[in-house]
Write a protein that holds these residues in place. Structure first.
Motif, PDB file in Angstrom:
ATOM      1  N   LEU A   1      14.120  -8.696  -0.423  1.00  0.00           N
ATOM      2  CA  LEU A   1      13.532  -7.689   0.452  1.00  0.00           C
ATOM      3  C   LEU A   1      12.124  -8.079   0.872  1.00  0.00           C
ATOM      4  O   LEU A   1      11.423  -8.809   0.158  1.00  0.00           O
ATOM      5  CB  LEU A   1      13.513  -6.334  -0.256  1.00  0.00           C
ATOM      6  N   PRO A   2      11.667  -7.592   2.024  1.00  0.00           N
ATOM      7  CA  PRO A   2      10.318  -7.922   2.507  1.00  0.00           C
ATOM      8  C   PRO A   2       9.258  -7.096   1.786  1.00  0.00           C
ATOM      9  O   PRO A   2       8.838  -6.035   2.246  1.00  0.00           O
ATOM     10  CB  PRO A   2      10.384  -7.570   4.001  1.00  0.00           C
ATOM     11  N   ILE A   3       8.825  -7.582   0.643  1.00  0.00           N
ATOM     12  CA  ILE A   3       7.793  -6.916  -0.153  1.00  0.00           C
ATOM     13  C   ILE A   3       6.748  -7.953  -0.556  1.00  0.00           C
ATOM     14  O   ILE A   3       7.006  -9.155  -0.481  1.00  0.00           O
ATOM     15  CB  ILE A   3       8.403  -6.225  -1.397  1.00  0.00           C
ATOM     16  N   PRO A   4       5.552  -7.531  -0.970  1.00  0.00           N
ATOM     17  CA  PRO A   4       4.566  -8.515  -1.437  1.00  0.00           C
ATOM     18  C   PRO A   4       5.062  -9.206  -2.705  1.00  0.00           C
ATOM     19  O   PRO A   4       5.666  -8.560  -3.570  1.00  0.00           O
ATOM     20  CB  PRO A   4       3.322  -7.655  -1.725  1.00  0.00           C
ATOM     21  N   TYR A   5       4.789 -10.501  -2.815  1.00  0.00           N
ATOM     22  CA  TYR A   5       5.168 -11.207  -4.032  1.00  0.00           C
ATOM     23  C   TYR A   5       4.359 -10.655  -5.202  1.00  0.00           C
ATOM     24  O   TYR A   5       3.119 -10.595  -5.148  1.00  0.00           O
ATOM     25  CB  TYR A   5       4.916 -12.709  -3.891  1.00  0.00           C
TER      26      TYR A   5
ATOM     27  N   HIS B   1      13.818   3.891  -1.858  1.00  0.00           N
ATOM     28  CA  HIS B   1      12.362   3.787  -1.903  1.00  0.00           C
ATOM     29  C   HIS B   1      11.750   5.088  -2.382  1.00  0.00           C
ATOM     30  O   HIS B   1      10.898   5.118  -3.273  1.00  0.00           O
ATOM     31  CB  HIS B   1      11.811   3.409  -0.521  1.00  0.00           C
ATOM     32  N   GLY B   2      12.165   6.193  -1.790  1.00  0.00           N
ATOM     33  CA  GLY B   2      11.728   7.502  -2.255  1.00  0.00           C
ATOM     34  C   GLY B   2      10.492   8.052  -1.580  1.00  0.00           C
ATOM     35  O   GLY B   2      10.227   9.254  -1.640  1.00  0.00           O
ATOM     36  N   ASP B   3       9.700   7.208  -0.946  1.00  0.00           N
ATOM     37  CA  ASP B   3       8.490   7.673  -0.260  1.00  0.00           C
ATOM     38  C   ASP B   3       8.221   6.805   0.966  1.00  0.00           C
ATOM     39  O   ASP B   3       7.083   6.535   1.316  1.00  0.00           O
ATOM     40  CB  ASP B   3       7.295   7.630  -1.219  1.00  0.00           C
ATOM     41  N   LEU B   4       9.311   6.386   1.614  1.00  0.00           N
ATOM     42  CA  LEU B   4       9.163   5.475   2.747  1.00  0.00           C
ATOM     43  C   LEU B   4       8.659   6.224   3.971  1.00  0.00           C
ATOM     44  O   LEU B   4       9.160   7.297   4.314  1.00  0.00           O
ATOM     45  CB  LEU B   4      10.500   4.810   3.066  1.00  0.00           C
TER      46      LEU B   4
ATOM     47  N   VAL C   1       6.555  -5.480   6.158  1.00  0.00           N
ATOM     48  CA  VAL C   1       6.532  -5.635   4.700  1.00  0.00           C
ATOM     49  C   VAL C   1       6.423  -4.245   4.090  1.00  0.00           C
ATOM     50  O   VAL C   1       5.516  -3.482   4.428  1.00  0.00           O
ATOM     51  CB  VAL C   1       5.347  -6.518   4.242  1.00  0.00           C
ATOM     52  N   ILE C   2       7.340  -3.929   3.202  1.00  0.00           N
ATOM     53  CA  ILE C   2       7.373  -2.617   2.560  1.00  0.00           C
ATOM     54  C   ILE C   2       6.490  -2.649   1.315  1.00  0.00           C
ATOM     55  O   ILE C   2       6.553  -3.576   0.512  1.00  0.00           O
ATOM     56  CB  ILE C   2       8.815  -2.236   2.176  1.00  0.00           C
ATOM     57  N   ILE C   3       5.670  -1.611   1.154  1.00  0.00           N
ATOM     58  CA  ILE C   3       4.752  -1.545   0.019  1.00  0.00           C
ATOM     59  C   ILE C   3       4.924  -0.210  -0.705  1.00  0.00           C
ATOM     60  O   ILE C   3       5.717   0.632  -0.308  1.00  0.00           O
ATOM     61  CB  ILE C   3       3.282  -1.725   0.465  1.00  0.00           C
ATOM     62  N   ASP C   4       4.139  -0.032  -1.759  1.00  0.00           N
ATOM     63  CA  ASP C   4       4.098   1.212  -2.539  1.00  0.00           C
ATOM     64  C   ASP C   4       5.477   1.576  -3.073  1.00  0.00           C
ATOM     65  O   ASP C   4       6.184   2.425  -2.521  1.00  0.00           O
ATOM     66  CB  ASP C   4       3.530   2.359  -1.699  1.00  0.00           C
TER      67      ASP C   4
END
Length: 292
Positions: free
Chosen positions: A161-165, A224-227, A240-243
């Motif tokens: 998935l596109p998230i920070p490493y 995700h729950g809070d996207l 990029v998806i965060i949090d």
């Protein structure tokens, strides 16, 4: 009595075993107030990011972390920019994002209980402390949220998935990849999706990226729950998806489907307001087809 020779013995250096040669480098022990020695060498392997490690990762035992300033404040944590570099090897340095969770006395995240349904705390002592909201319980709570996000980052990275490493976790601090994009040749923090006004073609591409990411998560039983557009960064033409601390189990959490529908609503509302014809019920139905 024999004495060591006062002059080098001819050929002695040639006979030296290379495995015993040490490349000694002296480091300055004095650090500035905004610096610390890298914690990478001291943490356990499970607290480090998944292999293969990216080329930009600095793992030198002599590296120093320099705090560059705060990046953003959040409901449950603050994010800082930290540069990790080896003073004797300045060409290998990297700027990372350091997310530091606050204890419950300094958080404004009041919906924690609905996200943590279905989760468990391993040690009974910690469970009792959480219920009493003692000082130790507040520290446990902060650590649980950090551990939850660390686990989610690792799982999402595994899924592609596109998230920070995720670089490392140490207590209530997570170091992760800094998502940036070039501005006038210099890297700057990528803006949140909510701050952008993409052209129609890019807007459609952004939606497809999010839809694909949601489908991948749902297939793995995750939500995700809070996207929202505020938890997605736009790094050029990629999102990029965060949090991710509140990621829930789609079936293990009684409100898993509600969280998924809310994520769909948040996403579709933003894209629809910018001219893209999308519907949250259609997206929800499509995602549910991937779930079972």
């Amino acid at each position: 009595m024999s004495h060591p020779p006062s002059h080098p013995v001819p050929g002695a250096a040639d006979a030296l075993d290379p495995s015993f040669v040490v490349d000694f480098r002296a480091y300055d022990e004095d650090l500035a107030d905004n610096q610390r020695w890298s914690t990478w060498p001291d943490i356990q392997p499970l607290m480090r990011g998944p292999r293969p490690w990216p080329d930009w990762l600095v793992t030198s035992q002599g590296a120093v972390d320099t705090e560059l300033g705060i990046l953003k404040t959040g409901k449950e944590a603050d994010v800082f920019l930290v540069e990790r570099a080896d003073p004797l090897d300045p060409d290998t340095s990297v700027v990372m994002a350091a997310k530091r969770y606050r204890d419950t006395d300094h958080r404004t995240f009041h919906r924690a209980a609905s996200y943590t349904e279905g989760r468990s705390v391993k040690r009974s002592r910690d469970q009792r402390a959480l219920k009493r909201r003692s000082t130790w319980g507040r520290l446990v709570a902060a650590g649980e949220w950090a551990a939850s996000e660390w686990s989610a980052l690792g799982r999402c990275h595994e899924l592609g998935l596109p998230i920070p490493y995720p670089v490392q976790i140490n207590g209530t601090e997570i170091l992760m990849e800094w998502i940036s994009h070039p501005v006038d040749g210099e890297p700057e923090t990528a803006p949140r999706l909510a701050q952008t006004r993409p052209a129609p073609g890019l807007l459609a591409s952004y939606y497809e990226q999010l839809r694909d990411a949601l489908a991948t998560m749902v297939q793995a039983g995750l939500v995700h729950g809070d996207l929202s557009p505020y938890n997605v960064l736009a790094a050029g033409d990629r999102l990029v998806i965060i949090d991710l601390p509140q990621v829930v189990d789609l079936t293990g959490n009684p409100q898993g489907l509600d969280f998924l529908l809310r994520d769909c609503t948040n996403v579709c509302t933003w894209f629809r307001a910018r001219g893209l014809e999308v519907d949250e019920q259609d997206l929800f139905g499509e995602l549910m087809s991937h779930a079972f």
